[in-house]
Design a protein around this motif. Sequence first.
Motif, PDB file in Angstrom:
ATOM      1  N   LEU A 237       0.823  -1.205   0.000  1.00 11.29           N
ATOM      2  CA  LEU A 237       0.000   0.000   0.000  1.00 11.29           C
ATOM      3  C   LEU A 237       0.860   1.260   0.000  1.00 11.29           C
ATOM      4  CD1 LEU A 237      -2.799  -0.948   2.585  1.00 11.29           C
ATOM      5  CD2 LEU A 237      -2.864  -1.155   0.096  1.00 11.29           C
ATOM      6  N   VAL A 238       1.938   1.241   0.783  1.00 15.79           N
ATOM      7  CA  VAL A 238       2.827   2.404   0.841  1.00 15.79           C
ATOM      8  C   VAL A 238       3.509   2.619  -0.505  1.00 15.79           C
ATOM      9  CG1 VAL A 238       4.894   3.357   1.924  1.00 15.79           C
ATOM     10  CG2 VAL A 238       3.193   2.159   3.322  1.00 15.79           C
ATOM     11  N   ALA A 239       4.000   1.544  -1.112  1.00 14.68           N
ATOM     12  CA  ALA A 239       4.683   1.668  -2.400  1.00 14.68           C
ATOM     13  C   ALA A 239       3.748   2.217  -3.471  1.00 14.68           C
ATOM     14  CB  ALA A 239       5.240   0.303  -2.818  1.00 14.68           C
ATOM     15  N   ARG A 240       2.505   1.737  -3.492  1.00 13.35           N
ATOM     16  CA  ARG A 240       1.553   2.240  -4.491  1.00 13.35           C
ATOM     17  C   ARG A 240       1.187   3.703  -4.243  1.00 13.35           C
ATOM     18  NH1 ARG A 240      -3.388  -1.811  -4.893  1.00 13.35           N
ATOM     19  NH2 ARG A 240      -2.932  -2.108  -2.690  1.00 13.35           N
ATOM     20  N   ALA A 241       1.075   4.092  -2.970  1.00 11.95           N
ATOM     21  CA  ALA A 241       0.741   5.488  -2.675  1.00 11.95           C
ATOM     22  C   ALA A 241       1.879   6.416  -3.097  1.00 11.95           C
ATOM     23  CB  ALA A 241       0.454   5.643  -1.185  1.00 11.95           C
ATOM     24  N   LEU A 242       3.112   6.029  -2.848  1.00  7.57           N
ATOM     25  CA  LEU A 242       4.247   6.860  -3.255  1.00  7.57           C
ATOM     26  C   LEU A 242       4.349   6.944  -4.776  1.00  7.57           C
ATOM     27  CD1 LEU A 242       6.954   5.706  -0.671  1.00  7.57           C
ATOM     28  CD2 LEU A 242       5.754   7.898  -0.726  1.00  7.57           C
ATOM     29  N   THR A 243       4.089   5.832  -5.438  1.00  7.18           N
ATOM     30  CA  THR A 243       4.120   5.848  -6.912  1.00  7.18           C
ATOM     31  C   THR A 243       3.029   6.751  -7.469  1.00  7.18           C
ATOM     32  OG1 THR A 243       5.008   3.595  -6.928  1.00  7.18           O
ATOM     33  CG2 THR A 243       4.015   4.407  -8.968  1.00  7.18           C
ATOM     34  N   GLY A 244       1.845   6.709  -6.872  1.00  4.13           N
ATOM     35  CA  GLY A 244       0.743   7.534  -7.337  1.00  4.13           C
ATOM     36  C   GLY A 244       0.996   9.023  -7.164  1.00  4.13           C
ATOM     37  N   ARG A 275      -7.018   3.648   1.374  1.00  9.28           N
ATOM     38  CA  ARG A 275      -7.347   5.068   1.506  1.00  9.28           C
ATOM     39  C   ARG A 275      -6.604   5.683   2.693  1.00  9.28           C
ATOM     40  NH1 ARG A 275     -11.469   8.491  -0.159  1.00  9.28           N
ATOM     41  NH2 ARG A 275     -10.909  10.590   0.537  1.00  9.28           N
ATOM     42  N   MET A 276      -6.453   4.953   3.773  1.00 11.98           N
ATOM     43  CA  MET A 276      -5.737   5.453   4.942  1.00 11.98           C
ATOM     44  C   MET A 276      -4.286   5.783   4.595  1.00 11.98           C
ATOM     45  SD  MET A 276      -4.970   3.447   8.519  1.00 11.98           S
ATOM     46  CE  MET A 276      -3.806   2.358   7.653  1.00 11.98           C
ATOM     47  N   VAL A 280      -2.318   9.561   4.251  1.00 14.75           N
ATOM     48  CA  VAL A 280      -1.113   9.922   4.992  1.00 14.75           C
ATOM     49  C   VAL A 280      -0.022  10.403   4.040  1.00 14.75           C
ATOM     50  CG1 VAL A 280       0.731   9.020   6.460  1.00 14.75           C
ATOM     51  CG2 VAL A 280      -1.627   8.384   6.918  1.00 14.75           C
ATOM     52  N   VAL A 281       0.187   9.683   2.944  1.00 10.31           N
ATOM     53  CA  VAL A 281       1.199  10.087   1.970  1.00 10.31           C
ATOM     54  C   VAL A 281       0.803  11.406   1.305  1.00 10.31           C
ATOM     55  CG1 VAL A 281       2.338   9.445  -0.186  1.00 10.31           C
ATOM     56  CG2 VAL A 281       1.950   7.721   1.586  1.00 10.31           C
ATOM     57  N   ASP A 282      -0.477  11.553   0.972  1.00 15.65           N
ATOM     58  CA  ASP A 282      -0.945  12.790   0.359  1.00 15.65           C
ATOM     59  C   ASP A 282      -0.731  13.973   1.298  1.00 15.65           C
ATOM     60  OD1 ASP A 282      -2.660  14.153  -1.834  1.00 15.65           O
ATOM     61  OD2 ASP A 282      -3.681  14.673   0.030  1.00 15.65           O
ATOM     62  N   VAL A 309       5.432   8.104   9.129  1.00 12.40           N
ATOM     63  CA  VAL A 309       5.759   9.041   8.053  1.00 12.40           C
ATOM     64  C   VAL A 309       6.238  10.332   8.702  1.00 12.40           C
ATOM     65  CG1 VAL A 309       4.933  10.304   6.044  1.00 12.40           C
ATOM     66  CG2 VAL A 309       4.056   8.007   6.510  1.00 12.40           C
ATOM     67  N   ARG A 310       7.478  10.721   8.403  1.00 10.01           N
ATOM     68  CA  ARG A 310       8.055  11.953   8.943  1.00 10.01           C
ATOM     69  C   ARG A 310       8.271  12.946   7.811  1.00 10.01           C
ATOM     70  NH1 ARG A 310      10.987   7.819  11.339  1.00 10.01           N
ATOM     71  NH2 ARG A 310      10.767   7.614  13.604  1.00 10.01           N
TER      72      ARG A 310
END
Length: 387
Positions: A237-244, A275-276, A280-282, A309-310
């Motif tokens: 999920l983290v990898a996909r959010a960063l890619t997006g 979505r969570m 956070v990444v957004d 996430v910092r």
Amino acid sequence: MFGLRNGTVGLRFTILYAGVFLLSGVGLLALTFLLASEARVSVPADRQAPTGDSVAEASQRIRHLQEQLTEVNALHSRQLLIGSLLALAVMAVVSVLVGRVLARRVLRPLRTITAATRRISADSLDRRLGVSGPADEVKDLADTIDGLLGRLETSFAAQRRFVANASHELRTPLATMRASVDVAVAKPGVTRQTLALGDRLRTQLDRVDELLDGFLTLARAQHGVPADAADVDVDDLVARALTGHGTEIAAKRLSVTEDLRAGVRARGDAALLSRMVENVVDNAVAHNEEDGWIQVETSLEDTEVRLVVRTGGRVLDQRDVDRLARPFERLGADRIGSENGSGLGLSIVAAIAAAHGGRLELLARAQGGLRVSITLPSVPVPAEARA
């Protein structure tokens, strides 16, 4: 007196019971000592008066007996006093122990009610105390709490249904408005002012659509995790959010550092968990500064999955940061109507984490920026995944 006014109910009951028991014992010992002191041993008077030389001998003998009786009475009084003090000390200890036992016995139903009430949260308002027993004050209190929980459950359910239904129903007129704008600007001979107005309307409609989507997600998260939950890989999920968010990251020239542990999984609704993490990444990208940085890491601690996430940036006030998990709360001047999102992002994160038995923690870093930590119950990793 200080304990009676400022101590716990158990302590006050203990002091009260011990005091009553001890005062009763003191009164009983005082009465016994008083009666014993009055029952002095005395020498009976001789009914036949002595004659001749026997008078002096009798007087001397009487004085000797009186001195002996005085000593015996004094010794008896000292022994009775010492015995009374020892008995009083023993009774003091016993009274405290008996008072503590009685206090715990009396407060046991209240402790049961307190423990059961603490286990009831906004996501489990359907639970009840269900205290049985005689119709006394304790049962009246439990029944009152059950009635309050019932009213709260009805109110919460009505609120969530209203948000979900209103958000869903508003999508139809929103789509109609969007179509009308598209048709209007597509007509031949449209002026430049009309095109500019159409662009502004599309932007506002997009924001309304984003807000409605946030309402629906928030309402869904507050209804809890569905029965068909699945195991979700948090690292994926983290990898996909960063890619997006690659385009936004590149536009702000952000430096992203990843420390993702493979095989870290949580059980829940895949769409909600996605979505969570997305929110956070957004949040880390949208509220970052130019040429800033983002650190993302996942870890497995005992039975919990942790996502941290910092971000860097200006020094924030922790009191302002604590409000970010509430709907429509933003930092500083970023209030309702700003261009920096709808203000639902972190509140949705908090709701989804709570629905999955986890929690969201927000910390203002002393060096500047924000630390966002999400903790979720973990799923045991199979042996082949650990290899």
